[in-house]
Design a protein around this motif. Structure first.
Motif, PDB file in Angstrom:
ATOM      1  N   LEU A  14       0.866  -1.188   0.000  1.00  0.00           N
ATOM      2  CA  LEU A  14       0.000   0.000   0.000  1.00  0.00           C
ATOM      3  C   LEU A  14       0.899   1.234   0.000  1.00  0.00           C
ATOM      4  N   PRO A  15       0.579   2.236  -0.831  1.00  0.00           N
ATOM      5  CA  PRO A  15       1.409   3.442  -0.872  1.00  0.00           C
ATOM      6  C   PRO A  15       1.491   4.112   0.496  1.00  0.00           C
ATOM      7  N   LYS A  16       2.550   4.881   0.657  1.00  0.00           N
ATOM      8  CA  LYS A  16       2.792   5.529   1.958  1.00  0.00           C
ATOM      9  C   LYS A  16       1.781   6.651   2.246  1.00  0.00           C
ATOM     10  N   TYR A  17       1.419   7.401   1.198  1.00  0.00           N
ATOM     11  CA  TYR A  17       0.619   8.613   1.424  1.00  0.00           C
ATOM     12  C   TYR A  17      -0.833   8.278   1.785  1.00  0.00           C
ATOM     13  N   ILE A  18      -1.274   8.816   2.934  1.00  0.00           N
ATOM     14  CA  ILE A  18      -2.659   8.588   3.374  1.00  0.00           C
ATOM     15  C   ILE A  18      -3.456   9.869   3.130  1.00  0.00           C
ATOM     16  N   LEU A  19      -4.461   9.763   2.266  1.00  0.00           N
ATOM     17  CA  LEU A  19      -5.325  10.921   1.988  1.00  0.00           C
ATOM     18  C   LEU A  19      -6.618  10.735   2.773  1.00  0.00           C
ATOM     19  N   THR A  36     -18.136   9.158   4.809  1.00  0.00           N
ATOM     20  CA  THR A  36     -18.184   8.033   5.749  1.00  0.00           C
ATOM     21  C   THR A  36     -19.553   7.365   5.723  1.00  0.00           C
ATOM     22  N   THR A  37     -20.606   8.203   5.749  1.00  0.00           N
ATOM     23  CA  THR A  37     -21.946   7.600   5.785  1.00  0.00           C
ATOM     24  C   THR A  37     -22.289   6.872   4.497  1.00  0.00           C
ATOM     25  N   ARG A  38     -21.923   7.471   3.349  1.00  0.00           N
ATOM     26  CA  ARG A  38     -22.327   6.862   2.075  1.00  0.00           C
ATOM     27  C   ARG A  38     -21.435   5.709   1.639  1.00  0.00           C
ATOM     28  N   THR A  39     -20.163   5.723   2.090  1.00  0.00           N
ATOM     29  CA  THR A  39     -19.230   4.720   1.540  1.00  0.00           C
ATOM     30  C   THR A  39     -18.472   3.923   2.605  1.00  0.00           C
ATOM     31  N   GLY A  40     -18.389   4.435   3.815  1.00  0.00           N
ATOM     32  CA  GLY A  40     -17.593   3.782   4.856  1.00  0.00           C
ATOM     33  C   GLY A  40     -16.114   4.138   4.787  1.00  0.00           C
ATOM     34  N   ILE A  41     -15.725   4.895   3.752  1.00  0.00           N
ATOM     35  CA  ILE A  41     -14.291   5.201   3.565  1.00  0.00           C
ATOM     36  C   ILE A  41     -13.874   6.383   4.456  1.00  0.00           C
ATOM     37  N   ARG A  42     -12.769   6.192   5.175  1.00  0.00           N
ATOM     38  CA  ARG A  42     -12.232   7.280   6.009  1.00  0.00           C
ATOM     39  C   ARG A  42     -10.945   7.842   5.425  1.00  0.00           C
ATOM     40  N   SER A  43     -10.195   6.981   4.768  1.00  0.00           N
ATOM     41  CA  SER A  43      -8.963   7.431   4.113  1.00  0.00           C
ATOM     42  C   SER A  43      -8.647   6.459   2.982  1.00  0.00           C
ATOM     43  N   ARG A  44      -7.734   6.868   2.129  1.00  0.00           N
ATOM     44  CA  ARG A  44      -7.290   5.996   1.039  1.00  0.00           C
ATOM     45  C   ARG A  44      -5.810   6.263   0.833  1.00  0.00           C
ATOM     46  N   ARG A  45      -5.111   5.308   0.196  1.00  0.00           N
ATOM     47  CA  ARG A  45      -3.683   5.477  -0.070  1.00  0.00           C
ATOM     48  C   ARG A  45      -3.488   5.998  -1.496  1.00  0.00           C
ATOM     49  N   ILE A  46      -2.570   6.946  -1.642  1.00  0.00           N
ATOM     50  CA  ILE A  46      -2.321   7.533  -2.956  1.00  0.00           C
ATOM     51  C   ILE A  46      -0.849   7.310  -3.332  1.00  0.00           C
ATOM     52  N   ALA A  47      -0.639   6.732  -4.507  1.00  0.00           N
ATOM     53  CA  ALA A  47       0.717   6.390  -4.948  1.00  0.00           C
ATOM     54  C   ALA A  47       1.513   7.636  -5.317  1.00  0.00           C
ATOM     55  N   GLY A  48       2.775   7.632  -4.965  1.00  0.00           N
ATOM     56  CA  GLY A  48       3.687   8.724  -5.322  1.00  0.00           C
ATOM     57  C   GLY A  48       4.780   8.200  -6.243  1.00  0.00           C
ATOM     58  N   PRO A  49       5.804   9.017  -6.483  1.00  0.00           N
ATOM     59  CA  PRO A  49       6.901   8.583  -7.345  1.00  0.00           C
ATOM     60  C   PRO A  49       7.512   7.287  -6.811  1.00  0.00           C
ATOM     61  N   GLY A  50       7.789   6.358  -7.710  1.00  0.00           N
ATOM     62  CA  GLY A  50       8.344   5.061  -7.300  1.00  0.00           C
ATOM     63  C   GLY A  50       7.266   4.084  -6.852  1.00  0.00           C
ATOM     64  N   GLU A  51       6.014   4.538  -6.913  1.00  0.00           N
ATOM     65  CA  GLU A  51       4.907   3.651  -6.532  1.00  0.00           C
ATOM     66  C   GLU A  51       3.941   3.469  -7.713  1.00  0.00           C
ATOM     67  N   PHE A 159     -11.854   6.211  -4.571  1.00  0.00           N
ATOM     68  CA  PHE A 159     -10.793   5.302  -5.005  1.00  0.00           C
ATOM     69  C   PHE A 159      -9.451   5.493  -4.299  1.00  0.00           C
ATOM     70  N   GLY A 160      -8.676   4.413  -4.292  1.00  0.00           N
ATOM     71  CA  GLY A 160      -7.332   4.436  -3.722  1.00  0.00           C
ATOM     72  C   GLY A 160      -6.419   3.530  -4.540  1.00  0.00           C
ATOM     73  N   TYR A 207      -2.750  21.465  -4.009  1.00  0.00           N
ATOM     74  CA  TYR A 207      -3.017  21.258  -2.597  1.00  0.00           C
ATOM     75  C   TYR A 207      -1.964  20.341  -1.969  1.00  0.00           C
ATOM     76  N   GLY A 208      -1.350  19.507  -2.811  1.00  0.00           N
ATOM     77  CA  GLY A 208      -0.316  18.614  -2.295  1.00  0.00           C
ATOM     78  C   GLY A 208      -0.825  17.217  -2.021  1.00  0.00           C
ATOM     79  N   ALA A 209      -2.095  16.980  -2.296  1.00  0.00           N
ATOM     80  CA  ALA A 209      -2.666  15.664  -1.981  1.00  0.00           C
ATOM     81  C   ALA A 209      -2.373  14.645  -3.059  1.00  0.00           C
ATOM     82  N   VAL A 210      -2.084  15.135  -4.254  1.00  0.00           N
ATOM     83  CA  VAL A 210      -1.856  14.222  -5.370  1.00  0.00           C
ATOM     84  C   VAL A 210      -0.431  14.429  -5.857  1.00  0.00           C
ATOM     85  N   PRO A 211       0.324  13.340  -6.050  1.00  0.00           N
ATOM     86  CA  PRO A 211       1.711  13.500  -6.470  1.00  0.00           C
ATOM     87  C   PRO A 211       1.836  14.266  -7.780  1.00  0.00           C
TER      88      PRO A 211
END
Ligand code: ACO
Length: 334
Positions: A14-19, A36-51, A159-160, A207-211
């Motif tokens: 799993l990528p290091k970055y937690i969004l 959270t209510t509609r999907t259950g998702i609280r965070s997802r992992r986002i791939a960076g360079p080398g991932e 998605f993650g 924003y810095g959230a996406v590589p």
């Protein structure tokens, strides 16, 4: 040795970055509460360079091979379920082959969206029927963050990225793949698609959230009719599970754990309700990793395995649904 596929090692990456949802609130008009209510998702992992997809697939593969106690030169075949390989050609599987040095294996990708890993596992099982000595690497790996439109709140929150892998070989016992059934219905493709639209600048990079490497997102990216996908996913996964169990003369009481494609917690709860399976028998990782398409099931399987949730002899169900539509179910003895 029988020709039934059995898993001799699992791995994941799993990528290091937690969004987190909170961070997403700064990118699109959404809220932690809504997601959270509609999907259950609280965070997802986002791939960076080398991932990149093949790099994550390689790490998951190495981890699975370590558990299996085999070297890359013992592999005969590599199959990767993915819809987000770095390139159309070569395949992600060929890049993994190069990275791990599996010189005597042949390698190819399977495109079946979120069902990709289970489709690949089924192919491996068919090969093992004829050649049970084969050692096959089956991988699901995705970098969906590079393809979602980060301005579209309807899809980008879901998605993650990640990868999961298994080494499979012919079973020496009654463990392994007992039964499976795959399905597709191309007539419904418009309800969920990912086109190759011209790429455009992705504001989430600022924003810095996406590589940085994902700074050009595919403008129209995912086309999804969420409510219809939801309805079909629950109905078809439910029917597939019920039909397979009936065919095999097995009841849900016999099943220890359902490890599904991690689409959405409400889909999984509705599925459990529909087939009458207590939700505590459904393994979920969606809360922390989001929906990582073909990677979600093998990564969850590896996590369950390493947590000690899977005991020898346990009956498992794998259930998937994705774009195409594609779906399927597998009955597995651990
Ligand atoms: N934040 C806040 N509001 C949002 C968001 C968001 N991220 N996304 C949509 N909304 C808004 C909509 O614009 C809509 O607003 P409106 O009423 O003013 O038009 C409102 O929320 C309700 O939207 P709906 O689409 O009706 O919401 P729904 O309850 O159907 O939930 C969801 C949407 C979560 C996508 C749901 O349909 C779903 O889970 N579908 C399954 C899709 C899925 O899992 N796809 C993954 C790929 S396929 C697979 O893996 C199987």
């Amino acid at each position: 040795m029988t020709g039934r596929a059995t898993i001799i090692g699992t791995g994941s990456y799993l990528p290091k970055y937690i969004l987190t949802n909170k961070e997403l609130e700064k990118i699109v008009r959404t809220s932690d509460e809504w997601i959270t209510t509609r999907t259950g998702i609280r965070s997802r992992r986002i791939a960076g360079p080398g991932e990149e997809t093949s790099k994550m697939a390689t790490r998951a593969a190495i981890s699975a091979m370590e558990m299996a106690g085999i070297t890359a030169l013992e592999l005969d075949m590599i199959i990767v379920g993915t819809i987000t390989a770095e390139m159309v050609m070569p395949s992600c599987a060929c890049l993994v082959q190069k990275e791990i040095g599996a010189e005597t294996a042949f390698a190819f990708d399977v495109s079946a969206a979120c069902s990709g890993f289970v489709y690949a596992l089924e192919i491996a099982d068919r090969y093992l029927k004829n050649a049970p000595d084969m050692k096959i690497l089956v991988i699901g790996a995705e970098t969906l963050s590079s393809r979602v439109d980060w301005q579209d709140r309807n899809t980008c929150v879901l998605f993650g990225d990640g990868a999961g892998a298994c080494v499979v070989s012919g079973s020496k016992s009654d463990a392994g793949m007992l039964a499976s059934q795959l399905y597709s219905d191309g007539r419904l493709w418009q309800l969920l698609s990912l086109d190759a639209a011209p790429r455009r600048y992705c504001p989430a990079v600022d924003y810095g959230a996406v590589p940085e490497r994902n700074k050009f997102c595919d403008g129209s990216a995912f086309n999804m009719v969420g409510k219809d996908v939801f309805k079909h996913a629950v109905r078809e996964m439910g029917n597939a599970v019920e039909n397979l169990l009936e065919r095999e003369g097995i009841t849900l009481d016999d099943v220890s754990l359902l490890i599904p494609h991690q689409a959405n917690i409400r889909i999984l709860k509705s599925l459990a309700e529909r087939v009458n399976l207590p939700f505590k028998k459904v393994y979920t990782t969606i809360q922390k990793y989001g929906n990582s398409s073909a990677a979600s099931l093998p990564a969850a399987l590896d996590e369950a395995n390493r947590e000690g949730r899977l005991q020898k002899g346990d009956l498992l169900l794998f259930s998937v649904f994705g774009g195409g539509f594609t779906w399927g179910v597998v009955l597995w003895r651990w």
